[in-house]
Write a protein that holds these residues in place. Structure first.
Motif, PDB file in Angstrom:
ATOM      1  N   SER A 121      57.197  43.260  29.480  1.00 21.06           N
ATOM      2  CA  SER A 121      57.017  41.746  29.411  1.00 21.06           C
ATOM      3  C   SER A 121      58.151  40.957  29.377  1.00 21.06           C
ATOM      4  O   SER A 121      58.312  39.863  30.012  1.00 21.06           O
ATOM      5  N   LEU A 122      59.199  41.293  28.483  1.00 24.63           N
ATOM      6  CA  LEU A 122      60.297  40.682  28.449  1.00 24.63           C
ATOM      7  C   LEU A 122      61.273  40.866  29.611  1.00 24.63           C
ATOM      8  O   LEU A 122      61.992  39.660  30.162  1.00 24.63           O
ATOM      9  N   ILE A 151      60.075  38.351  32.352  1.00 25.49           N
ATOM     10  CA  ILE A 151      60.111  36.789  32.253  1.00 25.49           C
ATOM     11  C   ILE A 151      61.622  36.432  32.215  1.00 25.49           C
ATOM     12  O   ILE A 151      62.170  35.540  32.171  1.00 25.49           O
ATOM     13  N   CYS A 186      62.458  34.218  34.841  1.00 32.83           N
ATOM     14  CA  CYS A 186      61.725  32.989  35.012  1.00 32.83           C
ATOM     15  C   CYS A 186      62.609  31.749  34.818  1.00 32.83           C
ATOM     16  O   CYS A 186      63.307  31.724  33.909  1.00 32.83           O
ATOM     17  N   CYS A 218      62.816  30.048  31.572  1.00 32.29           N
ATOM     18  CA  CYS A 218      63.137  30.783  30.396  1.00 32.29           C
ATOM     19  C   CYS A 218      64.574  30.867  30.407  1.00 32.29           C
ATOM     20  O   CYS A 218      65.171  30.980  31.543  1.00 32.29           O
ATOM     21  N   THR A 274      67.966  32.488  28.141  1.00 34.11           N
ATOM     22  CA  THR A 274      68.779  33.233  26.966  1.00 34.11           C
ATOM     23  C   THR A 274      69.702  32.522  26.043  1.00 34.11           C
ATOM     24  O   THR A 274      70.247  32.827  25.186  1.00 34.11           O
ATOM     25  N   SER A 286      68.867  31.720  20.150  1.00 31.83           N
ATOM     26  CA  SER A 286      68.612  33.090  20.625  1.00 31.83           C
ATOM     27  C   SER A 286      69.437  33.973  20.485  1.00 31.83           C
ATOM     28  O   SER A 286      69.232  34.943  19.905  1.00 31.83           O
ATOM     29  N   THR A 304      59.967  41.819  21.122  1.00 32.46           N
ATOM     30  CA  THR A 304      59.946  41.315  22.429  1.00 32.46           C
ATOM     31  C   THR A 304      59.222  39.814  22.547  1.00 32.46           C
ATOM     32  O   THR A 304      59.582  39.023  23.094  1.00 32.46           O
ATOM     33  N   ASN A 305      57.918  39.858  21.616  1.00 37.17           N
ATOM     34  CA  ASN A 305      57.449  38.423  21.525  1.00 37.17           C
ATOM     35  C   ASN A 305      58.402  37.440  20.957  1.00 37.17           C
ATOM     36  O   ASN A 305      58.222  36.306  21.303  1.00 37.17           O
ATOM     37  N   TYR A 321      60.970  36.579  23.808  1.00 39.47           N
ATOM     38  CA  TYR A 321      60.356  35.970  24.588  1.00 39.47           C
ATOM     39  C   TYR A 321      60.050  34.466  24.094  1.00 39.47           C
ATOM     40  O   TYR A 321      60.155  33.157  24.952  1.00 39.47           O
ATOM     41  N   GLN A 368      61.485  30.829  25.737  1.00 38.02           N
ATOM     42  CA  GLN A 368      60.439  29.666  26.168  1.00 38.02           C
ATOM     43  C   GLN A 368      60.841  28.293  25.596  1.00 38.02           C
ATOM     44  O   GLN A 368      60.677  27.579  26.045  1.00 38.02           O
TER      45      GLN A 368
END
Length: 265
Positions: free
Chosen positions: A75-76, A79, A82, A85, A87, A94, A139-140, A143, A147
């Motif tokens: 998932s990471l 995105i 994206c 998104c 970094t 981050s 990851t969450n 992520y 966002q």
């Protein structure tokens, strides 16, 4: 929800087999604890380190995506391209969060290698479950931070106080883990003494809760808050379980040792 389930399992004794208070079920596939725990922490550490390298332009997008996919953080990986998104952020939030995550999991790897005893076994399925949990957590968190980088900065910026809380937590956790490792090497059956063990049942868990509080304060995202609450519920239930075990199995265990706050609670 996951934190509530884990806390309930700890409270009822249906916890994972690597804990001291599991029901002692017969392992279907045993692994040496040291090897299993390296497998538990290494993927999360590699994801965090890869994110740092990518943020600093030390790792190409293609290589970063391939590394994340191989570690299970698909998932990471998906995105990273994206448009909404990023970094990077003006305050490097981050990067600081990824650095804190890397320090936490790399510390755990070093503890497994050099502090914790090599004896003992672990069910491979439980190791896979823990590794998946940590990969999902990292990851969450990353992520959610990507966002949030495009949003307005929070009015009350807790990032640098969060760094301080994180450092206090990780140093205190390491110190008390080292004390526990010495006790285990000496093969003592008594309950731990010294440091904050004189006042708390499991000070290493309390400091680990500070580590995750630091993650939340650095990130200031809903995901980081949920992660902290889940870890807090789980470790507090495990501390309670530990106190009950000591009380039942050692008549000399000091009843005044508290769960979270010395002399209070």
């Amino acid at each position: 929800m996951a934190g509530a389930i884990a806390a309930y399992q700890e409270k009822t004794g249906t916890c994972l087999s690597y804990t001291n208070f599991s029901l002692g079920e017969k392992f279907k596939f045993k692994m040496k604890s040291k090897r299993a725990m390296l497998g538990v922490y290494s993927p999360a550490a590699l994801i965090s380190l890869s994110f740092i390298a990518f943020s600093l332009d030390l790792l190409s997008f293609t290589t970063m995506k391939r590394v994340l996919e191989e570690l299970g953080a698909t998932s990471l990986a998906s995105i990273l391209s994206c448009p909404s998104c990023s970094t990077s952020s003006p305050d490097n939030r981050s990067l600081i969060l990824a650095t804190a995550l890397s320090l936490h999991f790399c510390k755990r790897i070093l503890e497994v290698l050099f502090l914790e005893p090599s004896s003992g076994s672990m069910d491979a399925s439980h190791g896979i479950a823990l590794s998946t949990m940590y990969v999902t957590m990292v990851t969450n968190l990353l992520y959610a931070q990507m966002q949030a980088n495009g949003l307005t900065s929070p009015k009350a910026d807790l990032m640098w106080p969060g760094v301080l809380v994180f450092l206090v937590g990780i140093v205190g956790n390491l110190y008390h883990h080292a004390m526990l490792a010495r006790i285990r090497r000496e093969n003592k059956k008594d309950f731990p003494h010294g440091g904050l063990f004189e006042y708390l049942v499991c000070p290493h868990y309390v400091f680990e809760e500070l580590v995750f509080l630091g993650f939340f304060m650095i990130a200031q995202t809903v995901m980081a808050l949920v992660t902290f609450v889940s870890v807090f519920m789980y470790l507090t239930a495990r501390t309670y379980n530990t106190k009950m075990w000591y009380t039942k199995n050692n008549a000399h265990f000091p009843p005044q040792r508290k769960l979270l706050i010395p002399k209070l609670f």
